[in-house]
Design a protein around this motif. Structure first.
Motif, PDB file in Angstrom:
ATOM      1  N   GLN A 182       0.767  -1.287  -0.039  1.00 37.59           N
ATOM      2  CA  GLN A 182       0.128  -0.025  -0.091  1.00 37.59           C
ATOM      3  C   GLN A 182       0.785   1.379  -0.160  1.00 37.59           C
ATOM      4  O   GLN A 182       1.775   1.671   0.942  1.00 37.59           O
ATOM      5  CB  GLN A 182      -0.972  -0.060   0.979  1.00 37.59           C
ATOM      6  N   VAL A 183       0.726   2.392  -0.639  1.00 36.60           N
ATOM      7  CA  VAL A 183       1.170   3.683  -0.882  1.00 36.60           C
ATOM      8  C   VAL A 183       0.704   5.006   0.050  1.00 36.60           C
ATOM      9  O   VAL A 183      -0.854   5.178  -0.594  1.00 36.60           O
ATOM     10  CB  VAL A 183       1.714   3.933  -2.234  1.00 36.60           C
ATOM     11  N   GLN A 184       1.608   5.653   0.136  1.00 34.99           N
ATOM     12  CA  GLN A 184      -0.047   6.501   0.704  1.00 34.99           C
ATOM     13  C   GLN A 184       1.077   7.669   0.918  1.00 34.99           C
ATOM     14  O   GLN A 184       2.231   7.696   0.874  1.00 34.99           O
ATOM     15  CB  GLN A 184       0.073   6.760   2.722  1.00 34.99           C
ATOM     16  N   LEU A 185      -0.139   8.800   0.790  1.00 27.75           N
ATOM     17  CA  LEU A 185       0.735  10.318   0.619  1.00 27.75           C
ATOM     18  C   LEU A 185       0.339  10.676   1.357  1.00 27.75           C
ATOM     19  O   LEU A 185      -0.746  10.772   1.713  1.00 27.75           O
ATOM     20  CB  LEU A 185       0.069  11.290  -0.530  1.00 27.75           C
ATOM     21  N   VAL A 186       0.863  11.688   2.653  1.00 26.70           N
ATOM     22  CA  VAL A 186      -0.346  12.442   3.118  1.00 26.70           C
ATOM     23  C   VAL A 186       1.119  13.671   3.572  1.00 26.70           C
ATOM     24  O   VAL A 186       2.533  13.891   3.631  1.00 26.70           O
ATOM     25  CB  VAL A 186       0.569  11.835   5.220  1.00 26.70           C
TER      26      VAL A 186
ATOM     27  N   ALA B  88       4.174  13.683   2.153  1.00 22.36           N
ATOM     28  CA  ALA B  88       5.413  12.797   2.474  1.00 22.36           C
ATOM     29  C   ALA B  88       5.107  11.050   1.349  1.00 22.36           C
ATOM     30  O   ALA B  88       3.733  10.276   1.799  1.00 22.36           O
ATOM     31  CB  ALA B  88       6.009  12.175   3.111  1.00 22.36           C
ATOM     32  N   ALA B  89       5.281  10.724   0.778  1.00 17.33           N
ATOM     33  CA  ALA B  89       4.770   9.437   0.240  1.00 17.33           C
ATOM     34  C   ALA B  89       5.615   8.148   0.978  1.00 17.33           C
ATOM     35  O   ALA B  89       6.678   7.973   1.101  1.00 17.33           O
ATOM     36  CB  ALA B  89       5.353   8.825  -1.465  1.00 17.33           C
ATOM     37  N   SER B  90       5.055   7.002   0.846  1.00 17.96           N
ATOM     38  CA  SER B  90       5.287   5.991   1.973  1.00 17.96           C
ATOM     39  C   SER B  90       4.726   4.523   1.725  1.00 17.96           C
ATOM     40  O   SER B  90       3.888   4.872   0.997  1.00 17.96           O
ATOM     41  CB  SER B  90       4.823   6.503   3.573  1.00 17.96           C
TER      42      SER B  90
ATOM     43  N   ASN C 139      11.408  10.763  -0.927  1.00 21.21           N
ATOM     44  CA  ASN C 139       9.828  10.407  -1.397  1.00 21.21           C
ATOM     45  C   ASN C 139       8.994  11.568  -1.020  1.00 21.21           C
ATOM     46  O   ASN C 139       7.496  11.325  -0.947  1.00 21.21           O
ATOM     47  CB  ASN C 139       9.175   9.139  -0.998  1.00 21.21           C
ATOM     48  N   THR C 140       9.210  12.971  -0.716  1.00 21.54           N
ATOM     49  CA  THR C 140       8.834  13.755  -0.270  1.00 21.54           C
ATOM     50  C   THR C 140       8.462  15.184  -1.115  1.00 21.54           C
ATOM     51  O   THR C 140       9.386  15.766  -1.427  1.00 21.54           O
ATOM     52  CB  THR C 140       9.064  14.550   1.294  1.00 21.54           C
ATOM     53  N   VAL C 141       7.752  16.191  -1.627  1.00 19.85           N
ATOM     54  CA  VAL C 141       7.293  17.217  -2.176  1.00 19.85           C
ATOM     55  C   VAL C 141       6.906  18.240  -1.318  1.00 19.85           C
ATOM     56  O   VAL C 141       6.341  17.850  -0.383  1.00 19.85           O
ATOM     57  CB  VAL C 141       6.267  16.719  -3.622  1.00 19.85           C
TER      58      VAL C 141
ATOM     59  N   ALA D 214      -1.199   6.405 -10.615  1.00 20.03           N
ATOM     60  CA  ALA D 214      -0.922   8.054 -10.081  1.00 20.03           C
ATOM     61  C   ALA D 214      -1.461   8.198  -8.094  1.00 20.03           C
ATOM     62  O   ALA D 214      -3.038   6.927  -8.180  1.00 20.03           O
ATOM     63  CB  ALA D 214      -1.674   9.452 -10.477  1.00 20.03           C
ATOM     64  N   TYR D 215      -1.318   8.466  -7.444  1.00 20.56           N
ATOM     65  CA  TYR D 215      -1.568   8.726  -6.007  1.00 20.56           C
ATOM     66  C   TYR D 215      -1.778   9.969  -5.239  1.00 20.56           C
ATOM     67  O   TYR D 215      -1.335  11.071  -6.005  1.00 20.56           O
ATOM     68  CB  TYR D 215      -0.791   8.036  -5.074  1.00 20.56           C
ATOM     69  N   TRP D 216      -2.944  10.180  -4.800  1.00 19.51           N
ATOM     70  CA  TRP D 216      -3.400  11.514  -4.190  1.00 19.51           C
ATOM     71  C   TRP D 216      -3.350  11.487  -2.742  1.00 19.51           C
ATOM     72  O   TRP D 216      -3.277  10.579  -2.464  1.00 19.51           O
ATOM     73  CB  TRP D 216      -4.592  12.021  -4.770  1.00 19.51           C
ATOM     74  N   GLY D 217      -2.784  12.679  -2.414  1.00 18.94           N
ATOM     75  CA  GLY D 217      -2.819  13.150  -0.788  1.00 18.94           C
ATOM     76  C   GLY D 217      -4.483  13.128  -0.485  1.00 18.94           C
ATOM     77  O   GLY D 217      -5.140  13.210  -1.007  1.00 18.94           O
ATOM     78  N   GLU D 218      -4.687  12.735   0.629  1.00 19.30           N
ATOM     79  CA  GLU D 218      -6.819  13.553   1.408  1.00 19.30           C
ATOM     80  C   GLU D 218      -6.080  15.317   1.113  1.00 19.30           C
ATOM     81  O   GLU D 218      -8.210  15.426   0.840  1.00 19.30           O
ATOM     82  CB  GLU D 218      -6.477  12.812   2.322  1.00 19.30           C
ATOM     83  N   GLY D 219      -6.166  16.102   0.662  1.00 19.99           N
ATOM     84  CA  GLY D 219      -5.475  17.100   1.423  1.00 19.99           C
ATOM     85  C   GLY D 219      -5.716  17.850   1.853  1.00 19.99           C
ATOM     86  O   GLY D 219      -5.731  17.670   3.682  1.00 19.99           O
ATOM     87  N   THR D 220      -4.525  19.233   2.801  1.00 21.78           N
ATOM     88  CA  THR D 220      -5.097  19.965   3.174  1.00 21.78           C
ATOM     89  C   THR D 220      -5.416  21.707   2.998  1.00 21.78           C
ATOM     90  O   THR D 220      -5.213  21.830   1.905  1.00 21.78           O
ATOM     91  CB  THR D 220      -3.508  20.043   4.122  1.00 21.78           C
ATOM     92  N   PRO D 221      -6.267  22.004   3.775  1.00 20.46           N
ATOM     93  CA  PRO D 221      -6.669  23.368   3.918  1.00 20.46           C
ATOM     94  C   PRO D 221      -5.820  24.464   4.199  1.00 20.46           C
ATOM     95  O   PRO D 221      -4.795  24.673   5.140  1.00 20.46           O
ATOM     96  CB  PRO D 221      -7.662  23.411   4.302  1.00 20.46           C
ATOM     97  N   VAL D 222      -6.139  24.876   2.982  1.00 17.75           N
ATOM     98  CA  VAL D 222      -5.645  26.343   2.802  1.00 17.75           C
ATOM     99  C   VAL D 222      -6.283  27.593   3.621  1.00 17.75           C
ATOM    100  O   VAL D 222      -6.990  28.243   2.154  1.00 17.75           O
ATOM    101  CB  VAL D 222      -4.141  26.830   1.738  1.00 17.75           C
TER     102      VAL D 222
END
Length: 119
Positions: A1-5, A23-25, A76-78, A107-115
């Motif tokens: 499993q791959v996660q983007l946080v 960060a991708a893990s 593995n971080t952007v 392609a993987y997506w994170g859950e989003g962070t609000p700004v």
């Protein structure tokens, strides 16, 4: 499993700065393009910036000169350094990465962070 946080979102005043991280893990073989998209209330998701594995970058015209995308391939971080923020930058920011596992590339997506940019 791959996660983007993702992390780093929050409330900032106009003209301020924020730095987002993602960060991708997981069972990662390699990471190709990484990037950030955003979706404002009532609008479609739009590209903010992307960065290739070799470092080539691409920016939306609305953020060029204000935002800087970078990556740490060893982690593995952007990152997205956002400066001179405007109220119209208010959105949920989503991290994106094209990741190869031993089984496949997708392609993987994170859950989003609000700004939120507001005084």
């Amino acid at each position: 499993q791959v996660q983007l946080v993702e992390s780093g979102g929050g409330l900032v005043q106009p003209g301020g700065s924020l730095k987002l991280s993602c960060a991708a893990s997981g069972n990662i073989f390699s990471v190709n393009d990484m990037g950030w998209y955003r979706q404002a209330p009532g609008k479609q998701r739009e590209l903010v910036a992307t960065i290739a594995a070799v470092g080539r970058t691409n920016y939306a015209g609305s953020v060029k000169g204000r935002f800087t995308i970078s990556r740490d391939n060893a982690k593995n971080t952007v990152y997205l350094q956002m400066s001179s923020l405007r109220p119209e930058d208010t959105a949920v920011y989503y991290c994106y990465a094209y990741i190869y596992t031993p089984e496949q590339g997708m392609a993987y997506w994170g859950e989003g962070t609000p700004v939120t940019v507001s005084s």
